[in-house]
Design a protein around this motif. Structure first.
Motif, PDB file in Angstrom:
ATOM      1  N   THR A   7      -9.649 -16.361 -25.307  1.00 64.76           N
ATOM      2  CA  THR A   7      -8.941 -16.050 -23.837  1.00 64.76           C
ATOM      3  C   THR A   7     -10.051 -16.355 -22.685  1.00 64.76           C
ATOM      4  O   THR A   7      -9.539 -16.791 -21.677  1.00 64.76           O
ATOM      5  CB  THR A   7      -8.459 -14.482 -24.086  1.00 64.76           C
ATOM      6  OG1 THR A   7      -7.503 -14.461 -25.017  1.00 64.76           O
ATOM      7  CG2 THR A   7      -7.705 -14.365 -22.687  1.00 64.76           C
ATOM      8  N   LYS A   8     -11.394 -15.732 -23.092  1.00 70.49           N
ATOM      9  CA  LYS A   8     -12.267 -15.951 -21.835  1.00 70.49           C
ATOM     10  C   LYS A   8     -12.632 -17.553 -21.786  1.00 70.49           C
ATOM     11  O   LYS A   8     -12.743 -18.256 -20.584  1.00 70.49           O
ATOM     12  CB  LYS A   8     -13.656 -15.231 -22.337  1.00 70.49           C
ATOM     13  CG  LYS A   8     -13.369 -13.640 -22.051  1.00 70.49           C
ATOM     14  CD  LYS A   8     -15.136 -13.396 -22.392  1.00 70.49           C
ATOM     15  CE  LYS A   8     -15.218 -12.091 -21.726  1.00 70.49           C
ATOM     16  NZ  LYS A   8     -16.533 -11.326 -21.836  1.00 70.49           N
ATOM     17  N   ILE A   9     -12.683 -18.335 -22.751  1.00 68.09           N
ATOM     18  CA  ILE A   9     -12.888 -19.744 -22.936  1.00 68.09           C
ATOM     19  C   ILE A   9     -11.904 -20.435 -22.082  1.00 68.09           C
ATOM     20  O   ILE A   9     -12.054 -21.290 -21.118  1.00 68.09           O
ATOM     21  CB  ILE A   9     -13.126 -20.415 -24.320  1.00 68.09           C
ATOM     22  CG1 ILE A   9     -14.242 -19.883 -24.742  1.00 68.09           C
ATOM     23  CG2 ILE A   9     -12.949 -21.894 -24.097  1.00 68.09           C
ATOM     24  CD1 ILE A   9     -14.584 -20.161 -26.262  1.00 68.09           C
ATOM     25  N   LYS A  10     -10.332 -19.822 -22.510  1.00 68.84           N
ATOM     26  CA  LYS A  10      -9.240 -20.463 -21.735  1.00 68.84           C
ATOM     27  C   LYS A  10      -9.120 -20.204 -20.185  1.00 68.84           C
ATOM     28  O   LYS A  10      -9.105 -21.250 -19.265  1.00 68.84           O
ATOM     29  CB  LYS A  10      -8.202 -20.104 -22.470  1.00 68.84           C
ATOM     30  CG  LYS A  10      -7.680 -20.842 -23.499  1.00 68.84           C
ATOM     31  CD  LYS A  10      -6.348 -20.203 -24.210  1.00 68.84           C
ATOM     32  CE  LYS A  10      -5.868 -21.022 -25.382  1.00 68.84           C
ATOM     33  NZ  LYS A  10      -4.751 -20.476 -25.919  1.00 68.84           N
ATOM     34  N   ASP A  11      -9.754 -19.174 -19.993  1.00 66.85           N
ATOM     35  CA  ASP A  11      -9.785 -18.535 -18.530  1.00 66.85           C
ATOM     36  C   ASP A  11     -11.057 -19.540 -17.801  1.00 66.85           C
ATOM     37  O   ASP A  11     -10.667 -19.896 -16.595  1.00 66.85           O
ATOM     38  CB  ASP A  11     -10.029 -17.153 -18.221  1.00 66.85           C
ATOM     39  CG  ASP A  11      -8.979 -16.219 -18.804  1.00 66.85           C
ATOM     40  OD1 ASP A  11      -7.765 -16.764 -18.922  1.00 66.85           O
ATOM     41  OD2 ASP A  11      -9.053 -15.088 -18.786  1.00 66.85           O
ATOM     42  N   LYS A  12     -12.059 -19.554 -18.419  1.00 67.43           N
ATOM     43  CA  LYS A  12     -12.902 -20.479 -17.890  1.00 67.43           C
ATOM     44  C   LYS A  12     -12.724 -21.696 -17.597  1.00 67.43           C
ATOM     45  O   LYS A  12     -12.948 -22.301 -16.469  1.00 67.43           O
ATOM     46  CB  LYS A  12     -14.200 -20.323 -18.736  1.00 67.43           C
ATOM     47  CG  LYS A  12     -15.207 -18.903 -18.586  1.00 67.43           C
ATOM     48  CD  LYS A  12     -15.765 -18.901 -17.277  1.00 67.43           C
ATOM     49  CE  LYS A  12     -16.813 -17.702 -17.272  1.00 67.43           C
ATOM     50  NZ  LYS A  12     -17.320 -17.636 -16.083  1.00 67.43           N
ATOM     51  N   ILE A  13     -12.006 -22.387 -18.552  1.00 69.48           N
ATOM     52  CA  ILE A  13     -11.543 -23.912 -18.430  1.00 69.48           C
ATOM     53  C   ILE A  13     -10.428 -23.948 -17.412  1.00 69.48           C
ATOM     54  O   ILE A  13     -10.720 -24.830 -16.237  1.00 69.48           O
ATOM     55  CB  ILE A  13     -10.921 -24.406 -19.721  1.00 69.48           C
ATOM     56  CG1 ILE A  13     -12.086 -24.560 -20.711  1.00 69.48           C
ATOM     57  CG2 ILE A  13     -10.112 -25.569 -19.749  1.00 69.48           C
ATOM     58  CD1 ILE A  13     -11.505 -24.936 -22.437  1.00 69.48           C
ATOM     59  N   LYS A  14      -9.593 -23.064 -17.242  1.00 70.34           N
ATOM     60  CA  LYS A  14      -8.505 -22.941 -15.824  1.00 70.34           C
ATOM     61  C   LYS A  14      -9.327 -22.831 -14.737  1.00 70.34           C
ATOM     62  O   LYS A  14      -8.836 -23.477 -13.829  1.00 70.34           O
ATOM     63  CB  LYS A  14      -7.676 -21.832 -16.393  1.00 70.34           C
ATOM     64  CG  LYS A  14      -6.245 -22.131 -17.221  1.00 70.34           C
ATOM     65  CD  LYS A  14      -5.679 -20.948 -17.478  1.00 70.34           C
ATOM     66  CE  LYS A  14      -4.409 -21.113 -18.386  1.00 70.34           C
ATOM     67  NZ  LYS A  14      -3.671 -19.879 -18.507  1.00 70.34           N
ATOM     68  N   GLU A  15     -10.209 -21.911 -14.772  1.00 69.94           N
ATOM     69  CA  GLU A  15     -11.172 -21.721 -13.325  1.00 69.94           C
ATOM     70  C   GLU A  15     -11.759 -23.064 -12.841  1.00 69.94           C
ATOM     71  O   GLU A  15     -11.803 -23.403 -11.996  1.00 69.94           O
ATOM     72  CB  GLU A  15     -11.931 -20.540 -13.745  1.00 69.94           C
ATOM     73  CG  GLU A  15     -12.927 -20.250 -12.360  1.00 69.94           C
ATOM     74  CD  GLU A  15     -13.783 -18.938 -12.808  1.00 69.94           C
ATOM     75  OE1 GLU A  15     -14.987 -19.124 -12.396  1.00 69.94           O
ATOM     76  OE2 GLU A  15     -13.452 -17.983 -13.489  1.00 69.94           O
ATOM     77  N   HIS A  16     -12.238 -23.522 -13.976  1.00 68.81           N
ATOM     78  CA  HIS A  16     -13.128 -24.774 -13.742  1.00 68.81           C
ATOM     79  C   HIS A  16     -12.171 -25.931 -13.343  1.00 68.81           C
ATOM     80  O   HIS A  16     -12.536 -26.645 -12.205  1.00 68.81           O
ATOM     81  CB  HIS A  16     -13.989 -25.296 -14.991  1.00 68.81           C
ATOM     82  CG  HIS A  16     -14.489 -26.708 -14.585  1.00 68.81           C
ATOM     83  ND1 HIS A  16     -15.806 -26.886 -13.935  1.00 68.81           N
ATOM     84  CD2 HIS A  16     -14.420 -27.971 -15.391  1.00 68.81           C
ATOM     85  CE1 HIS A  16     -16.148 -28.113 -13.864  1.00 68.81           C
ATOM     86  NE2 HIS A  16     -15.314 -28.677 -14.878  1.00 68.81           N
ATOM     87  N   LYS A  17     -10.998 -25.929 -13.837  1.00 68.04           N
ATOM     88  CA  LYS A  17     -10.055 -27.131 -13.653  1.00 68.04           C
ATOM     89  C   LYS A  17      -9.611 -26.869 -11.995  1.00 68.04           C
ATOM     90  O   LYS A  17      -9.366 -27.738 -11.199  1.00 68.04           O
ATOM     91  CB  LYS A  17      -8.654 -27.277 -14.237  1.00 68.04           C
ATOM     92  CG  LYS A  17      -8.998 -27.890 -15.712  1.00 68.04           C
ATOM     93  CD  LYS A  17      -7.680 -27.906 -16.596  1.00 68.04           C
ATOM     94  CE  LYS A  17      -7.937 -28.467 -18.082  1.00 68.04           C
ATOM     95  NZ  LYS A  17      -6.904 -28.752 -18.823  1.00 68.04           N
TER      96      LYS A  17
END
Length: 191
Positions: A7-17
């Motif tokens: 979930t943290k990785i997905k959140d970081k990816i969304k934040e980066h996008k």
């Protein structure tokens, strides 16, 4: 625990996008924001460069010349020369697949805008116009900066004397210029 990390990785990816999208939008707004260059006194649309119509005879002759040069390089054991000629031919072919884009040229009180490129009058050393109707009708600029470069702008159907009269108020004209021998060669051989 694994799902928490996922979930943290997905959140970081969304934040980066999201950050990347905002940055791209910001750069687009800055790049395309209206400026003093857009307050044109004279403007026109012209192709980036002239594309010559080449018939089948031209293509056959160029193919024969190219094949002869490559074969000559192979016969004389100059493989690198043959490879360089072949690479040049491929690059030339790929570059000519695209049609020249039409760009808007704007002459304003502070400089010249060609498409998205802006040239302030302070960077233009001088200009000259080559008018040999119907073959050549160009505005040429000598730009100074890190390097000295000559920019050629197609006048298309724009009145060349109107352009000259406007520019002569802002930058000096280099008189007596004619088309460069390389440009004549390229135009005659439709390269």
């Amino acid at each position: 625990m694994f799902t928490k990390i996922k979930t943290k990785i997905k959140d970081k990816i969304k934040e980066h996008k999201l950050f990347s999208a905002r940055r791209k939008e910001h750069l687009h707004m800055i790049h395309n924001a209206p400026s003093e260059y857009d307050k044109a006194v004279i403007s026109w649309i012209a192709p980036e460069m002239i594309r010559h119509d080449r018939g089948i005879a031209w293509k056959i002759i160029i193919s024969l010349i190219s094949a002869t040069i490559i074969a000559g390089g192979i016969v004389y054991n100059s493989w690198t020369f043959s490879l360089a000629v072949a690479a040049f031919i491929v690059v030339y072919y790929l570059m000519n697949l695209e049609h020249p884009k039409d760009v808007e040229i704007k002459l304003s009180e502070i400089g010249i805008k060609v498409g998205t490129r802006k040239y302030p009058f302070s960077r233009i050393r001088f200009f000259w116009i080559i008018y040999e109707h119907p073959y050549v009708k160009t505005l040429n600029l000598r730009i100074v900066g890190e390097l000295v470069a000559d920019i050629t702008i197609q006048l298309n159907h724009q009145n060349s004397s109107e352009v000259r009269n406007f520019l002569i108020e802002h930058i000096p004209e280099l008189e007596g210029q004619s088309e460069k021998i390389t440009d004549i060669f390229l135009r005659l051989f439709k390269i």
